[in-house]
Scaffold this motif. Structure first.
Motif, PDB file in Angstrom:
ATOM      1  N   LEU A 192       0.843  -1.190   0.000  1.00 26.66           N
ATOM      2  CA  LEU A 192       0.000   0.000   0.000  1.00 26.66           C
ATOM      3  C   LEU A 192       0.881   1.244   0.000  1.00 26.66           C
ATOM      4  N   PRO A 193       0.680   2.165  -0.956  1.00 24.94           N
ATOM      5  CA  PRO A 193       1.464   3.401  -0.951  1.00 24.94           C
ATOM      6  C   PRO A 193       1.247   4.168   0.348  1.00 24.94           C
ATOM      7  N   PRO A 194       2.247   4.891   0.818  1.00 24.67           N
ATOM      8  CA  PRO A 194       2.111   5.623   2.086  1.00 24.67           C
ATOM      9  C   PRO A 194       1.100   6.759   1.965  1.00 24.67           C
ATOM     10  N   PRO A 195       0.574   7.216   3.094  1.00 24.06           N
ATOM     11  CA  PRO A 195      -0.364   8.347   3.065  1.00 24.06           C
ATOM     12  C   PRO A 195       0.266   9.572   2.412  1.00 24.06           C
ATOM     13  N   SER A 196      -0.554  10.300   1.667  1.00 27.22           N
ATOM     14  CA  SER A 196      -0.073  11.494   0.980  1.00 27.22           C
ATOM     15  C   SER A 196      -1.228  12.467   0.803  1.00 27.22           C
ATOM     16  N   THR A 197      -0.908  13.746   0.798  1.00 30.60           N
ATOM     17  CA  THR A 197      -1.941  14.765   0.586  1.00 30.60           C
ATOM     18  C   THR A 197      -2.030  15.180  -0.875  1.00 30.60           C
ATOM     19  N   GLY A 209      -7.133  17.866   1.752  1.00 33.86           N
ATOM     20  CA  GLY A 209      -6.974  18.567   3.020  1.00 33.86           C
ATOM     21  C   GLY A 209      -6.065  17.777   3.945  1.00 33.86           C
ATOM     22  N   SER A 210      -5.270  18.469   4.751  1.00 35.51           N
ATOM     23  CA  SER A 210      -4.205  17.804   5.496  1.00 35.51           C
ATOM     24  C   SER A 210      -4.530  17.537   6.952  1.00 35.51           C
ATOM     25  N   ASP A 211      -5.644  18.020   7.484  1.00 31.27           N
ATOM     26  CA  ASP A 211      -5.960  17.795   8.887  1.00 31.27           C
ATOM     27  C   ASP A 211      -6.179  16.310   9.169  1.00 31.27           C
ATOM     28  N   GLN A 212      -5.894  15.900  10.383  1.00 33.05           N
ATOM     29  CA  GLN A 212      -6.020  14.496  10.757  1.00 33.05           C
ATOM     30  C   GLN A 212      -7.473  14.048  10.738  1.00 33.05           C
ATOM     31  N   PRO A 280     -15.532   5.092   9.310  1.00 35.25           N
ATOM     32  CA  PRO A 280     -15.982   4.562  10.586  1.00 35.25           C
ATOM     33  C   PRO A 280     -14.948   3.882  11.469  1.00 35.25           C
ATOM     34  N   LYS A 281     -13.831   3.433  10.918  1.00 36.59           N
ATOM     35  CA  LYS A 281     -12.869   2.720  11.758  1.00 36.59           C
ATOM     36  C   LYS A 281     -11.459   3.223  11.484  1.00 36.59           C
ATOM     37  N   PRO A 282     -10.578   3.122  12.479  1.00 37.58           N
ATOM     38  CA  PRO A 282      -9.207   3.595  12.281  1.00 37.58           C
ATOM     39  C   PRO A 282      -8.431   2.689  11.331  1.00 37.58           C
ATOM     40  N   GLY A 283      -7.325   3.231  10.821  1.00 38.17           N
ATOM     41  CA  GLY A 283      -6.479   2.470   9.914  1.00 38.17           C
ATOM     42  C   GLY A 283      -6.233   3.226   8.629  1.00 38.17           C
ATOM     43  N   SER A 284      -5.679   2.528   7.658  1.00 42.59           N
ATOM     44  CA  SER A 284      -5.393   3.136   6.353  1.00 42.59           C
ATOM     45  C   SER A 284      -6.536   2.859   5.384  1.00 42.59           C
ATOM     46  N   PRO A 301      -6.015   7.724  -7.295  1.00 41.44           N
ATOM     47  CA  PRO A 301      -5.964   7.033  -5.998  1.00 41.44           C
ATOM     48  C   PRO A 301      -5.118   7.794  -4.989  1.00 41.44           C
ATOM     49  N   ALA A 302      -5.437   7.624  -3.716  1.00 42.12           N
ATOM     50  CA  ALA A 302      -4.645   8.239  -2.643  1.00 42.12           C
ATOM     51  C   ALA A 302      -4.831   7.439  -1.372  1.00 42.12           C
ATOM     52  N   THR A 303      -3.812   7.381  -0.552  1.00 38.24           N
ATOM     53  CA  THR A 303      -3.892   6.696   0.740  1.00 38.24           C
ATOM     54  C   THR A 303      -4.014   7.728   1.848  1.00 38.24           C
ATOM     55  N   VAL A 304      -4.944   7.504   2.780  1.00 35.77           N
ATOM     56  CA  VAL A 304      -5.077   8.376   3.946  1.00 35.77           C
ATOM     57  C   VAL A 304      -5.049   7.512   5.196  1.00 35.77           C
ATOM     58  N   ARG A 305      -4.607   8.104   6.301  1.00 30.85           N
ATOM     59  CA  ARG A 305      -4.569   7.418   7.576  1.00 30.85           C
ATOM     60  C   ARG A 305      -5.636   8.009   8.481  1.00 30.85           C
ATOM     61  N   VAL A 306      -6.428   7.153   9.108  1.00 25.92           N
ATOM     62  CA  VAL A 306      -7.494   7.580  10.003  1.00 25.92           C
ATOM     63  C   VAL A 306      -7.173   7.091  11.409  1.00 25.92           C
ATOM     64  N   SER A 307      -7.204   7.977  12.370  1.00 19.75           N
ATOM     65  CA  SER A 307      -6.871   7.598  13.752  1.00 19.75           C
ATOM     66  C   SER A 307      -8.121   7.364  14.570  1.00 19.75           C
TER      67      SER A 307
END
Length: 307
Positions: A192-197, A209-212, A280-284, A301-307
């Motif tokens: 999986l490509p790393p998170p990127s904005t 948008g870059s906010d968490q 709804p759930k944390p993760g990538s 496509p884009a990868t985002v991280r959700v906490s």
């Protein structure tokens, strides 16, 4: 070009492991993207869980009042079942997949309502979140659907059907259901490509948008579109919106549709597009943004991280 993400309403999901994700957006074949194995027309494959919290309504977008609901990991819900005619499709060449939506008695359902101009949105994605496809199947008069698929690489996939059907009482029921599929052959999983904005597709650069992002909370996510360093303002309507955005959770392939906001005014969309993001759930998550210019649908496509 980078626009901040804003918290809207802090909505915490009540049921552990069960989530609300809005249903499919619309879908049409897209192309482009920097994701190996991504063809703007694909699907997915993985385990099964159910989900069914109501989707929220998007502001001002036509046809967005009753988006299909669920995390896409159930094959059956509310008396409806997604039944593919086969459990695999051939590798490396275009193929068609037939399927039916059946009722509680196992009979084919033929009464559907349009969702973002289409009666059915069909998605395919591989377990490593590559090979995304989004197509609009055609239904025969007696119920079977046929989804035209682009060539897919070997691996485990999940196929999703997003639709609004009428139950026995004539009430519309919006759902997203799925089943596992296999494309035979030796599969080489892609990391999986790393998170990127930022991400690119067909010469366009998209900035997120870059906010968490926080799981279980509603955010306003902004995507800004540019080309050759200049803001894009000629986006065309695509499924009654200026962009369609779907997300898949790494690992279980839970599905989420991010609701577009705003209104459509001819071929004048952009550069900023806003979405209601409720992951709804944390993760990538792997996001797939689809937009149209010059009659061509692009998929970024884009990868985002959700906490």
């Amino acid at each position: 070009m980078l626009t901040s993400t804003r918290f809207r309403a802090a909505r915490v999901t009540a049921a552990a492991g069960v989530v609300a994700a809005a249903g499919l957006l619309a879908a049409a074949c897209g192309s482009g993207g920097a994701d190996p194995g991504t063809s703007g027309t694909d699907h997915s494959g993985m385990p099964m869980t159910s989900a069914a919290a109501p989707a929220s309504k998007a502001d001002g977008m036509p046809g967005m009042d009753d988006m299909p609901t669920g995390d896409g990991l159930a094959a059956e819900s509310s008396g409806f079942r997604f039944v593919p005619a086969a459990t695999s499709v051939p590798a490396g060449k275009p193929a068609s997949l037939s399927f039916r939506i059946t009722d509680a008695a196992g009979k084919p359902v033929t009464a559907f309502e349009p969702d973002q101009t289409k009666l059915m949105h069909f998605y395919l994605i591989r377990s490593d979140l590559t090979g995304f496809q989004h197509v609009h199947p055609a239904m025969a008069a007696d119920g079977p659907w046929t989804a035209p698929l682009a060539a897919a690489q070997p691996g485990a996939y999940r196929a999703y059907a997003s639709f609004t059907a009428k139950n026995a009482a004539g009430k519309p029921v919006p759902l997203v259901l799925s089943q596992q599929l296999t494309v035979p052959g030796d599969a080489t999983p892609a990391p999986l490509p790393p998170p990127s904005t930022t991400t690119q597709a067909d010469g366009y650069t998209l900035s997120l948008g870059s906010d968490q992002l926080m799981s279980g909370m509603s955010h306003e996510l902004t995507v800004t579109v540019a080309k050759d360093g200049k803001p894009v303002t000629d986006l065309q309507p695509y499924l009654d919106t200026y962009a369609h955005l779907t997300a898949f959770h790494e690992g279980d392939l839970a599905f989420a549709h991010l609701h577009p906001q705003g209104t459509v005014n001819g071929d004048h969309g952009g550069p900023a597009l806003t979405f209601e993001a409720m992951l709804p759930k944390p993760g990538s998550y792997r996001l797939f943004v689809q937009f149209q210019t010059g009659g061509v649908v692009h998929t970024a496509p884009a990868t985002v991280r959700v906490s």
